[in-house]
Design an enzyme around this catalytic site. Structure first.
Site, PDB file in Angstrom:
ATOM      1  N   ASP A  47       0.844  -1.202   0.000  1.00 11.46           N
ATOM      2  CA  ASP A  47       0.000   0.000   0.000  1.00 11.46           C
ATOM      3  C   ASP A  47       0.881   1.254   0.000  1.00 11.46           C
ATOM      4  O   ASP A  47       1.889   1.305   0.698  1.00 11.46           O
ATOM      5  CB  ASP A  47      -0.865   0.004   1.272  1.00 11.46           C
ATOM      6  N   TYR A  52       1.848  10.149   0.662  1.00 10.83           N
ATOM      7  CA  TYR A  52       2.908   9.641   1.551  1.00 10.83           C
ATOM      8  C   TYR A  52       4.288  10.052   1.017  1.00 10.83           C
ATOM      9  O   TYR A  52       5.286   9.818   1.673  1.00 10.83           O
ATOM     10  CB  TYR A  52       2.871   8.106   1.686  1.00 10.83           C
ATOM     11  N   LYS A  77      -2.789   5.976  -4.067  1.00 14.34           N
ATOM     12  CA  LYS A  77      -4.063   6.669  -3.814  1.00 14.34           C
ATOM     13  C   LYS A  77      -4.016   8.112  -4.298  1.00 14.34           C
ATOM     14  O   LYS A  77      -2.983   8.782  -4.176  1.00 14.34           O
ATOM     15  CB  LYS A  77      -4.381   6.680  -2.303  1.00 14.34           C
ATOM     16  N   HIS A 110      -8.311   8.563  -2.155  1.00  8.82           N
ATOM     17  CA  HIS A 110      -7.863   8.480  -0.756  1.00  8.82           C
ATOM     18  C   HIS A 110      -8.970   8.846   0.250  1.00  8.82           C
ATOM     19  O   HIS A 110      -9.170   8.147   1.232  1.00  8.82           O
ATOM     20  CB  HIS A 110      -6.643   9.385  -0.587  1.00  8.82           C
TER      21      HIS A 110
HETATM   22  N1  LIG Z   1      -6.386   5.073   3.579  1.00 12.19           N
HETATM   23  C1  LIG Z   1      -6.098   5.785   4.637  1.00 12.19           C
HETATM   24  O1  LIG Z   1      -6.695   6.835   4.895  1.00 12.19           O
HETATM   25  C2  LIG Z   1      -5.020   5.314   5.545  1.00 12.19           C
HETATM   26  C3  LIG Z   1      -4.181   4.290   5.142  1.00 12.19           C
HETATM   27  N2  LIG Z   1      -3.188   3.819   5.979  1.00 12.19           N
HETATM   28  C4  LIG Z   1      -2.380   2.675   5.500  1.00 12.19           C
HETATM   29  O2  LIG Z   1      -2.453   1.638   6.479  1.00 12.19           O
HETATM   30  C5  LIG Z   1      -1.132   1.238   6.831  1.00 12.19           C
HETATM   31  C6  LIG Z   1      -1.076   0.677   8.243  1.00 12.19           C
HETATM   32  O3  LIG Z   1      -1.480   1.633   9.186  1.00 12.19           O
HETATM   33  P1  LIG Z   1      -0.465   2.426  10.160  1.00 12.19           P
HETATM   34  O4  LIG Z   1      -1.150   3.716  10.467  1.00 12.19           O
HETATM   35  O5  LIG Z   1       0.881   2.460   9.572  1.00 12.19           O
HETATM   36  O6  LIG Z   1      -0.494   1.590  11.501  1.00 12.19           O
HETATM   37  P2  LIG Z   1      -0.440   0.046  11.932  1.00 12.19           P
HETATM   38  O7  LIG Z   1      -1.724  -0.234  12.622  1.00 12.19           O
HETATM   39  O8  LIG Z   1       0.002  -0.803  10.815  1.00 12.19           O
HETATM   40  O9  LIG Z   1       0.673   0.099  13.063  1.00 12.19           O
HETATM   41  C7  LIG Z   1       2.013   0.406  12.768  1.00 12.19           C
HETATM   42  C8  LIG Z   1       2.757   0.541  14.105  1.00 12.19           C
HETATM   43  O10 LIG Z   1       2.757  -0.724  14.785  1.00 12.19           O
HETATM   44  C9  LIG Z   1       4.113  -1.134  15.019  1.00 12.19           C
HETATM   45  N3  LIG Z   1       4.148  -2.593  14.811  1.00 12.19           N
HETATM   46  C10 LIG Z   1       3.917  -3.266  13.664  1.00 12.19           C
HETATM   47  N4  LIG Z   1       3.986  -4.596  13.860  1.00 12.19           N
HETATM   48  C11 LIG Z   1       4.273  -4.771  15.160  1.00 12.19           C
HETATM   49  C12 LIG Z   1       4.477  -5.921  15.973  1.00 12.19           C
HETATM   50  N5  LIG Z   1       4.385  -7.144  15.467  1.00 12.19           N
HETATM   51  N6  LIG Z   1       4.776  -5.728  17.288  1.00 12.19           N
HETATM   52  C13 LIG Z   1       4.880  -4.479  17.818  1.00 12.19           C
HETATM   53  N7  LIG Z   1       4.694  -3.352  17.088  1.00 12.19           N
HETATM   54  C14 LIG Z   1       4.386  -3.487  15.778  1.00 12.19           C
HETATM   55  C15 LIG Z   1       4.951  -0.381  14.011  1.00 12.19           C
HETATM   56  O11 LIG Z   1       6.259  -0.174  14.529  1.00 12.19           O
HETATM   57  P3  LIG Z   1       7.579  -0.655  13.728  1.00 12.19           P
HETATM   58  O12 LIG Z   1       7.533  -0.035  12.364  1.00 12.19           O
HETATM   59  O13 LIG Z   1       8.681  -0.161  14.580  1.00 12.19           O
HETATM   60  O14 LIG Z   1       7.505  -2.166  13.698  1.00 12.19           O
HETATM   61  C16 LIG Z   1       4.200   0.940  13.897  1.00 12.19           C
HETATM   62  O15 LIG Z   1       4.547   1.807  14.965  1.00 12.19           O
HETATM   63  C17 LIG Z   1      -0.339   2.537   6.642  1.00 12.19           C
HETATM   64  O16 LIG Z   1       1.063   2.303   6.686  1.00 12.19           O
HETATM   65  C18 LIG Z   1      -0.899   3.008   5.334  1.00 12.19           C
HETATM   66  O17 LIG Z   1      -0.316   2.276   4.270  1.00 12.19           O
HETATM   67  C19 LIG Z   1      -3.033   4.342   7.233  1.00 12.19           C
HETATM   68  C20 LIG Z   1      -3.829   5.387   7.672  1.00 12.19           C
HETATM   69  C21 LIG Z   1      -4.882   5.966   6.866  1.00 12.19           C
HETATM   70  O1  LIG Z   2      -2.203   7.921   6.301  1.00 15.30           O
HETATM   71  C1  LIG Z   2      -3.180   8.163   5.577  1.00 15.30           C
HETATM   72  O2  LIG Z   2      -3.443   7.471   4.583  1.00 15.30           O
HETATM   73  C2  LIG Z   2      -4.076   9.283   5.889  1.00 15.30           C
HETATM   74  O3  LIG Z   2      -5.056   9.445   5.219  1.00 15.30           O
HETATM   75  C3  LIG Z   2      -3.802  10.216   7.027  1.00 15.30           C
HETATM   76  O4  LIG Z   2      -4.907  11.049   7.266  1.00 15.30           O
HETATM   77  C4  LIG Z   2      -3.493   9.541   8.312  1.00 15.30           C
HETATM   78  O5  LIG Z   2      -4.624   8.814   8.682  1.00 15.30           O
HETATM   79  C5  LIG Z   2      -3.128  10.503   9.387  1.00 15.30           C
HETATM   80  O6  LIG Z   2      -3.537  10.315  10.474  1.00 15.30           O
HETATM   81  C6  LIG Z   2      -2.262  11.661   9.123  1.00 15.30           C
HETATM   82  O7  LIG Z   2      -2.010  12.324  10.323  1.00 15.30           O
END
Ligand SMILES: NC(=O)C1=CN([C@@H]2O[C@H](COP(=O)(O)OP(=O)(O)OC[C@H]3O[C@@H](n4cnc5c(N)ncnc54)[C@H](OP(=O)(O)O)[C@@H]3O)[C@@H](O)[C@H]2O)C=CC1
Ligand SMILES: O=C(O)C(=O)[C@@H](O)[C@H](O)C(=O)CO
Length: 280
Positions: A47, A52, A77, A110
């Site tokens: 993703d 980003y 996105k 997005h």
């Molecule tokens: N469409 C949208 O609006 C959005 C899309 N997204 C997408 O969703 C993806 C995932 O969401 P995200 O917000 O990154 O959060 P996640 O829920 O994936 O959590 C990520 C966090 O969890 C930690 N982590 C991951 N695996 C473990 C584990 N096994 N044990 C302990 N800690 C762990 C990571 O640390 P570390 O890296 O140190 O392991 C990081 O701090 C994003 O990266 C993005 O691609 C996110 C937000 C909004």
């Molecule tokens: O990470 C994404 O894809 C977003 O859409 C952001 O809004 C994210 O959720 C965020 O919290 C940025 O502060």
């Protein structure tokens, strides 16, 4: 450890793995190393997003691995500031140039940005970009049923995927049911709640102890058994592998209900309600 990832069929006939890799905040060389590790660890659905600022990083990671392009499912996105038809088409092309790809497997709008109200125009651009081969599957993110209905009414095309906030503290029960009824795959963003809260939760800890699994594996298995596709992000190769090692055990009905019951009305991470939140 069994990390063989099953696949889900989209309403356009294409297949995607049932767990993917999130890349928010993975940028530059460190980001490319993390994404390359994820691919080498078995992730095939990646993703990303124009916003980003890491489509180039994803492209670099793809070029560094020996995994053939056709085995990967790369997502990006469209940001809210480019919802007009012409801007959306240019942005899709720019996303491809940035990643040095000929096509995206999945491209999503997005956020709907309902006040701006140009998401139907953006959707028409995605439909046409798919026709011209720039994108294989088209979908949306953070769309509510009212937005999805409008896309179908005005273009005749329902998205294949809707990527929404989903974790035990916000289980999206009614939205998921709606997707199921309309043959839309639910992808879960921030499936691990992004912050450390999920890892401190005593209820989830108890279920993890019972199955001799980690908290993260319990939460990601819960997504899988709900029929949702989680996209956890991790910069650590060890945690990346831990997160896709969820196909050798099952949660029982009681575990599923206990996890779902952690949901609360204010369970969103940043209170981003798509009915009012706008992101550009
Ligand atoms: N469409 C949208 O609006 C959005 C899309 N997204 C997408 O969703 C993806 C995932 O969401 P995200 O917000 O990154 O959060 P996640 O829920 O994936 O959590 C990520 C966090 O969890 C930690 N982590 C991951 N695996 C473990 C584990 N096994 N044990 C302990 N800690 C762990 C990571 O640390 P570390 O890296 O140190 O392991 C990081 O701090 C994003 O990266 C993005 O691609 C996110 C937000 C909004
Ligand atoms: O990470 C994404 O894809 C977003 O859409 C952001 O809004 C994210 O959720 C965020 O919290 C940025 O502060």
């Amino acid at each position: 450890m069994n990390t063989q990832i099953p696949e889900a069929k989209l309403n356009d006939g294409n297949l995607i793995p049932v767990i993917g890799f999130g890349t928010y905040k993975l940028i530059g060389n460190e980001g490319a190393i993390a994404i390359e590790n994820a691919i080498n660890n078995g992730y095939r659905l990646i993703d990303s997003a124009y916003n980003y600022e890491n489509e180039g990083t994803v492209g670099a990671a793809i070029r560094r691995t020996s995994v053939p392009r056709e085995e990967l499912r790369i997502t990006s996105k469209l940001p809210g500031r480019y919802h007009t038809y012409q801007d959306a088409l240019h942005t899709i092309q720019e996303s491809l140039y940035r990643a040095n790809l000929d096509y995206y497997d999945v491209y999503l709008i997005h956020w709907p940005n309902p006040k701006q109200d140009q998401y139907v125009e953006a959707w028409q651009a995605l439909i046409d970009a798919r026709k011209w081969g720039l994108i294989r599957s088209i979908g949306v993110s953070n769309f509510l049923p009212e937005h999805l209905n409008r896309l179908e009414e005005e273009t005749g095309v329902m998205p294949s995927i809707n990527q929404v906030e989903l974790h035990p503290f916000f289980n999206q029960e009614s939205q998921r049911k709606w997707h199921e009824k309309h043959h839309i795959i639910t992808e879960s963003w921030s499936p691990l709640f992004r912050t450390s809260n999920v890892f401190k939760n005593e209820t989830i800890k108890d279920i993890a102890l019972k199955h001799n699994k980690t908290i993260s594996q319990i939460v990601l298995r819960w997504h899988y058994q709900l029929g949702a596709v989680p996209i956890p992000k991790s910069s650590s190769p060890v945690r990346q592998l831990e997160n896709i090692s969820i196909f050798d055990f099952s949660l029982d009905d009681k575990d599923m209900t206990t996890l779902a019951n952690l949901t609360r009305p204010d369970g969103r991470i940043n209170d981003q309600d798509p009915a009012v939140y706008e992101e550009f």
